[in-house]
Scaffold this motif. Structure first.
Motif, PDB file in Angstrom:
ATOM      1  N   ASP A   1      44.738  30.999  35.984  1.00 42.01           N
ATOM      2  CA  ASP A   1      44.052  29.725  36.200  1.00 42.01           C
ATOM      3  C   ASP A   1      43.103  29.744  37.389  1.00 42.01           C
ATOM      4  OD1 ASP A   1      45.226  28.631  34.004  1.00 42.01           O
ATOM      5  OD2 ASP A   1      46.735  27.483  35.112  1.00 42.01           O
ATOM      6  N   LYS A   2      43.431  30.506  38.420  1.00 36.98           N
ATOM      7  CA  LYS A   2      42.551  30.533  39.593  1.00 36.98           C
ATOM      8  C   LYS A   2      41.233  31.253  39.299  1.00 36.98           C
ATOM      9  CE  LYS A   2      43.751  34.744  41.972  1.00 36.98           C
ATOM     10  NZ  LYS A   2      43.694  35.407  43.182  1.00 36.98           N
ATOM     11  N   ASN A   3      41.198  32.022  38.225  1.00 40.84           N
ATOM     12  CA  ASN A   3      39.990  32.733  37.846  1.00 40.84           C
ATOM     13  C   ASN A   3      39.171  31.998  36.784  1.00 40.84           C
ATOM     14  OD1 ASN A   3      40.218  35.023  39.564  1.00 40.84           O
ATOM     15  ND2 ASN A   3      41.832  35.793  38.244  1.00 40.84           N
TER      16      ASN A   3
ATOM     17  N   LYS B   1      53.673  32.571  38.018  1.00 39.79           N
ATOM     18  CA  LYS B   1      52.733  33.328  38.849  1.00 39.79           C
ATOM     19  C   LYS B   1      51.580  33.862  38.012  1.00 39.79           C
ATOM     20  CE  LYS B   1      52.192  37.243  41.855  1.00 39.79           C
ATOM     21  NZ  LYS B   1      52.597  38.598  42.076  1.00 39.79           N
TER      22      LYS B   1
ATOM     23  N   PRO C   1      36.540  25.558  37.072  1.00 40.76           N
ATOM     24  CA  PRO C   1      37.243  24.283  36.925  1.00 40.76           C
ATOM     25  C   PRO C   1      36.574  23.305  35.961  1.00 40.76           C
ATOM     26  CG  PRO C   1      36.266  24.460  39.114  1.00 40.76           C
ATOM     27  CD  PRO C   1      36.059  25.766  38.432  1.00 40.76           C
TER      28      PRO C   1
ATOM     29  N   ASN D   1      35.512  32.846  35.584  1.00 41.04           N
ATOM     30  CA  ASN D   1      34.422  32.759  36.554  1.00 41.04           C
ATOM     31  C   ASN D   1      33.820  34.137  36.850  1.00 41.04           C
ATOM     32  OD1 ASN D   1      36.217  33.958  38.325  1.00 41.04           O
ATOM     33  ND2 ASN D   1      36.748  32.048  39.329  1.00 41.04           N
TER      34      ASN D   1
ATOM     35  N   TRP E   1      49.255  31.097  37.229  1.00 40.13           N
ATOM     36  CA  TRP E   1      48.478  30.715  38.405  1.00 40.13           C
ATOM     37  C   TRP E   1      47.332  31.692  38.640  1.00 40.13           C
ATOM     38  CZ3 TRP E   1      47.741  33.238  43.108  1.00 40.13           C
ATOM     39  CH2 TRP E   1      47.064  32.486  44.070  1.00 40.13           C
ATOM     40  N   VAL E   2      47.617  33.004  38.523  1.00 35.63           N
ATOM     41  CA  VAL E   2      46.572  34.018  38.707  1.00 35.63           C
ATOM     42  C   VAL E   2      45.477  33.840  37.662  1.00 35.63           C
ATOM     43  CG1 VAL E   2      46.109  36.509  38.534  1.00 35.63           C
ATOM     44  CG2 VAL E   2      48.062  35.693  39.856  1.00 35.63           C
TER      45      VAL E   2
END
Length: 166
Positions: free
Chosen positions: A137-139, A131, A142, A148, A134-135
């Motif tokens: 990587d989503k920031n 988790k 890409p 970001n 994931w948190v």
């Protein structure tokens, strides 16, 4: 709790990723302070459990010195000890040590019950890592892989709130 772990002494040794040394992050029931002990892979009962990644149950003979954590530790009054690796797949998180002053304080049945407990703990640690990853990587952008704008804005806002709290 003592209802799950009936032994008189319990310690958890944590191994950081790709490290050959572990540190004791929590303990109860020991006569000596264990917080300064370093545990090395392959040395002592806990280090052997960590290196082999398999549970060990040991009956300690009276009058015989047994290395539990490290060579420079002070002797304990344990007569029976079990070590269980906290691992998920091939990743070792730590080792649970359960000891007793009674020679039959930890049985094979206790070892099997504790194996289920550490297996569930390792799965929970793996899920938390997944988790958190994931948190993070989503920031990331890409394409460039750098944080970001949303991440930097939220970080800046939390930092300014901390600084100007008063």
């Amino acid at each position: 709790p003592t209802s799950l772990i009936p032994a008189s002494a319990v310690a958890v040794t944590w191994f950081e990723e790709n490290q050959s040394e572990g540190r004791i992050i929590g303990h109860r029931g020991f006569a000596n302070d264990l917080s300064t002990n370093q545990v090395h892979l392959g040395r002592g009962l806990v280090g052997s459990c960590a290196k082999n990644k398999s549970p060990l149950l040991l009956k300690i003979q009276e009058g015989r010195n047994t290395v539990i954590f490290s060579e420079d530790e002070k002797p304990e009054a344990l007569r029976c000890a079990a070590t269980l690796p906290i691992q998920h797949n091939d990743k070792l998180y730590g080792v649970l040590l359960v000891g007793s002053t009674d020679p039959d304080g930890v049985s094979q049945t206790d070892l099997e019950k504790l194996t289920l407990i550490v297996s569930a703990a390792a799965s929970a640690l793996f899920c938390k890592e997944t988790k958190d990853r994931w948190v993070y990587d989503k920031n990331l952008d890409p394409i460039t892989g750098v944080p970001n704008h949303r991440f930097l804005t939220e970080y800046h806002l939390s930092l300014s709130e901390e600084i100007f709290k008063s």
